[in-house]
Design a protein around this motif. Structure first.
Motif, PDB file in Angstrom:
ATOM      1  N   ALA A 141      41.036  57.568  49.141  1.00  0.00           N
ATOM      2  CA  ALA A 141      41.761  57.316  47.894  1.00  0.00           C
ATOM      3  C   ALA A 141      42.394  55.930  47.907  1.00  0.00           C
ATOM      4  O   ALA A 141      42.333  55.193  46.913  1.00  0.00           O
ATOM      5  CB  ALA A 141      42.830  58.381  47.690  1.00  0.00           C
ATOM      6  N   VAL A 142      43.005  55.547  49.012  1.00  0.00           N
ATOM      7  CA  VAL A 142      43.621  54.220  49.125  1.00  0.00           C
ATOM      8  C   VAL A 142      42.571  53.128  48.973  1.00  0.00           C
ATOM      9  O   VAL A 142      42.768  52.132  48.257  1.00  0.00           O
ATOM     10  CB  VAL A 142      44.358  54.086  50.476  1.00  0.00           C
ATOM     11  N   ALA A 143      41.419  53.287  49.648  1.00  0.00           N
ATOM     12  CA  ALA A 143      40.355  52.285  49.569  1.00  0.00           C
ATOM     13  C   ALA A 143      39.808  52.164  48.154  1.00  0.00           C
ATOM     14  O   ALA A 143      39.560  51.051  47.654  1.00  0.00           O
ATOM     15  CB  ALA A 143      39.233  52.636  50.546  1.00  0.00           C
ATOM     16  N   LEU A 144      39.629  53.285  47.475  1.00  0.00           N
ATOM     17  CA  LEU A 144      39.122  53.253  46.102  1.00  0.00           C
ATOM     18  C   LEU A 144      40.130  52.604  45.154  1.00  0.00           C
ATOM     19  O   LEU A 144      39.751  51.822  44.274  1.00  0.00           O
ATOM     20  CB  LEU A 144      38.803  54.672  45.635  1.00  0.00           C
ATOM     21  N   ALA A 145      41.388  52.929  45.314  1.00  0.00           N
ATOM     22  CA  ALA A 145      42.410  52.373  44.424  1.00  0.00           C
ATOM     23  C   ALA A 145      42.510  50.861  44.586  1.00  0.00           C
ATOM     24  O   ALA A 145      42.621  50.123  43.592  1.00  0.00           O
ATOM     25  CB  ALA A 145      43.760  53.029  44.710  1.00  0.00           C
ATOM     26  N   GLU A 146      42.473  50.361  45.817  1.00  0.00           N
ATOM     27  CA  GLU A 146      42.555  48.914  46.022  1.00  0.00           C
ATOM     28  C   GLU A 146      41.320  48.217  45.455  1.00  0.00           C
ATOM     29  O   GLU A 146      41.418  47.153  44.825  1.00  0.00           O
ATOM     30  CB  GLU A 146      42.700  48.577  47.501  1.00  0.00           C
ATOM     31  N   ALA A 147      40.144  48.803  45.670  1.00  0.00           N
ATOM     32  CA  ALA A 147      38.919  48.213  45.133  1.00  0.00           C
ATOM     33  C   ALA A 147      38.962  48.163  43.614  1.00  0.00           C
ATOM     34  O   ALA A 147      38.533  47.176  42.997  1.00  0.00           O
ATOM     35  CB  ALA A 147      37.705  49.002  45.612  1.00  0.00           C
ATOM     36  N   ALA A 148      39.491  49.212  42.998  1.00  0.00           N
ATOM     37  CA  ALA A 148      39.598  49.236  41.536  1.00  0.00           C
ATOM     38  C   ALA A 148      40.478  48.102  41.040  1.00  0.00           C
ATOM     39  O   ALA A 148      40.119  47.381  40.092  1.00  0.00           O
ATOM     40  CB  ALA A 148      40.150  50.589  41.077  1.00  0.00           C
ATOM     41  N   ARG A 149      41.627  47.923  41.652  1.00  0.00           N
ATOM     42  CA  ARG A 149      42.525  46.839  41.234  1.00  0.00           C
ATOM     43  C   ARG A 149      41.862  45.483  41.423  1.00  0.00           C
ATOM     44  O   ARG A 149      42.034  44.581  40.589  1.00  0.00           O
ATOM     45  CB  ARG A 149      43.830  46.925  42.027  1.00  0.00           C
ATOM     46  N   TRP A 150      41.113  45.331  42.493  1.00  0.00           N
ATOM     47  CA  TRP A 150      40.488  44.037  42.792  1.00  0.00           C
ATOM     48  C   TRP A 150      39.494  43.630  41.705  1.00  0.00           C
ATOM     49  O   TRP A 150      39.422  42.459  41.328  1.00  0.00           O
ATOM     50  CB  TRP A 150      39.775  44.115  44.146  1.00  0.00           C
ATOM     51  N   VAL A 151      38.746  44.594  41.189  1.00  0.00           N
ATOM     52  CA  VAL A 151      37.728  44.262  40.186  1.00  0.00           C
ATOM     53  C   VAL A 151      38.232  44.476  38.761  1.00  0.00           C
ATOM     54  O   VAL A 151      37.453  44.422  37.806  1.00  0.00           O
ATOM     55  CB  VAL A 151      36.431  45.069  40.422  1.00  0.00           C
TER      56      VAL A 151
END
Length: 413
Positions: A375-385
């Motif tokens: 969940a943490v990895a997905l959330a950070e990736a979402a913010r990045w893009v």
């Protein structure tokens, strides 16, 4: 990705100077690749490039292209324009920071590495990579046009294709790519996704523009660099990093400065960079999605040996035979690979088309322990893009969907 050397790892190794546990070897590898300890934000993207020594290029773009994902995985949400500028911009005097060439595959390389690939340029000059019948006049025309007009894309040189399939290159494209392999032409920048070609004598800084190093010197430098980038590795690991033949590795390993070690559970001899052994690897772990082309995991056998995790890019596997998705990205957390996510984008939503939690080999993390990190990895990736939501579609463990959804909501809040 399988390693290039065809011979087995049977090179006689000197007596090991150190014994490492499997956990120590894993942590050494993570630190060497920039995933353990505080990110070096001062050095930034160029620091990542110098540290890894090679960043692989690929045409696939899901969240972003792989050469963008590599620094993101180590530094966090560094702006994508910043990433591109770090690779392709030049100093005030016009000196570039990087160039493209054939290393592990097509890679971005630090400009300082130009002299070390003289052995490969010489090999290509004596044995062209392609067996096309290319008129000499076509080659000469490309060189003359670059000389007269300055840096140009293949389209600006006259067109990259003949009008057939994507591989149906024109004589112009064949000529300029051959000149790039020979070292007469270089790519130190891109416009969009198009290579910009220039004469090497004009683009490469004068102190680096030479083929003075003999083959042994080049190979010695590249094996040593691979050792620093990997921290610790077997013969196949180290040779595969820049796609060096096994017998070439054997001829230089004793002079690289790498030291022989033994690693718990590794059946083959290994070598480590002395600096990797000088201090225990400690620090904060990154939690992130990894490109399948990231140098931490691009060699499949090494990934299985170090992380107890099987990884295969399925983009070129027929859809019906895929297990984890088109561009499944391993999830790194706590220094371990704890799952996979096959991502896509739909407007301002990051779509997790397939999520598989946990590893798949004995000793790998279980699915339940992987929920929060994924969940943490997905959330950070979402913010990045630039996405504000994450939608999970298919899960290998559907019974964990509710837990993952709850963790995602918290991570995105």
């Amino acid at each position: 990705m399988t390693s290039l050397p065809s011979a087995a790892d049977t090179v006689p190794a000197p007596r090991p100077v150190a014994s490492l546990s499997a956990d120590e070897a894993r942590r050494i590898a993570l630190r060497a690749q920039g995933f353990l300890g505080a990110p070096d934000r001062r050095a930034g993207v160029r620091g990542v490039l110098r540290r890894t020594g090679a960043v692989q290029l690929d045409t696939i773009s899901v969240l972003a292209r792989s050469h963008e994902l590599v620094p993101y995985a180590r530094l966090g949400t560094v702006g994508r324009p910043t990433v591109e500028a770090a690779y392709w911009s030049s100093d005030k005097d016009g000196s570039p920071h990087a160039f493209e060439y054939w290393s592990h595959a097509a890679c971005i390389l630090p400009i300082e590495e130009w002299p070390h690939f003289a052995f490969r340029r010489r090999a290509y000059r004596h044995r062209p990579h392609w067996h096309h019948d290319l008129p000499r006049a076509a080659y000469d025309k490309v060189i003359a046009q670059l000389t007269a007009e300055g840096p140009l894309t293949a389209s600006e040189l006259g067109g990259a294709k003949n009008g057939g399939e994507w591989w149906d290159w024109s004589d112009t494209k064949i000529a300029v790519e051959r000149a790039l392999m020979y070292g007469e032409v270089v790519c130190t920048s891109r416009r969009g996704w198009k290579r910009v070609y220039d004469l090497a004598e004009r683009a490469i800084p004068a102190p680096l523009l030479h083929d003075d190093l003999d083959d042994q010197a080049c190979l010695r430098e590249l094996v040593a660099q691979a050792g620093r980038a990997l921290g610790v590795g077997t013969r196949s690991d180290l040779a595969d990093y820049h796609r060096i033949k096994g017998e070439s590795f054997d001829s230089v390993i004793a002079d690289t400065g790498l030291v022989p070690v033994e690693v718990e559970g590794w059946s083959k001899p290994a070598w480590a960079a002395p600096e990797a052994l000088s201090t225990p690897p400690r620090g904060r772990h990154r939690t992130t999605l990894l490109s399948p082309f990231d140098s931490l995991i691009w060699e499949r056998a090494r990934t299985e040996r170090i992380f107890r995790f099987t990884h295969r890019l399925e983009a070129y596997t027929p859809r019906a035979k895929r297990m984890y998705g088109y561009f499944a990205m391993p999830v790194l957390a706590g220094g371990k690979l704890v799952g996979r996510v096959d991502p896509a984008r739909s407007g301002d939503t990051l779509v997790a088309r397939h999520v598989s939690l946990g590893g798949d080999l004995p000793g790998s993390p279980g699915p339940t322990k992987s929920v929060g990190a994924t969940a943490v990895a997905l959330a950070e990736a979402a913010r990045w893009v630039g996405c504000t939501e994450v939608r999970v579609e298919h899960m290998t463990q559907p019974e964990l969907r509710a837990a993952l959804t709850a963790e995602l909501a918290a991570a995105l809040a």
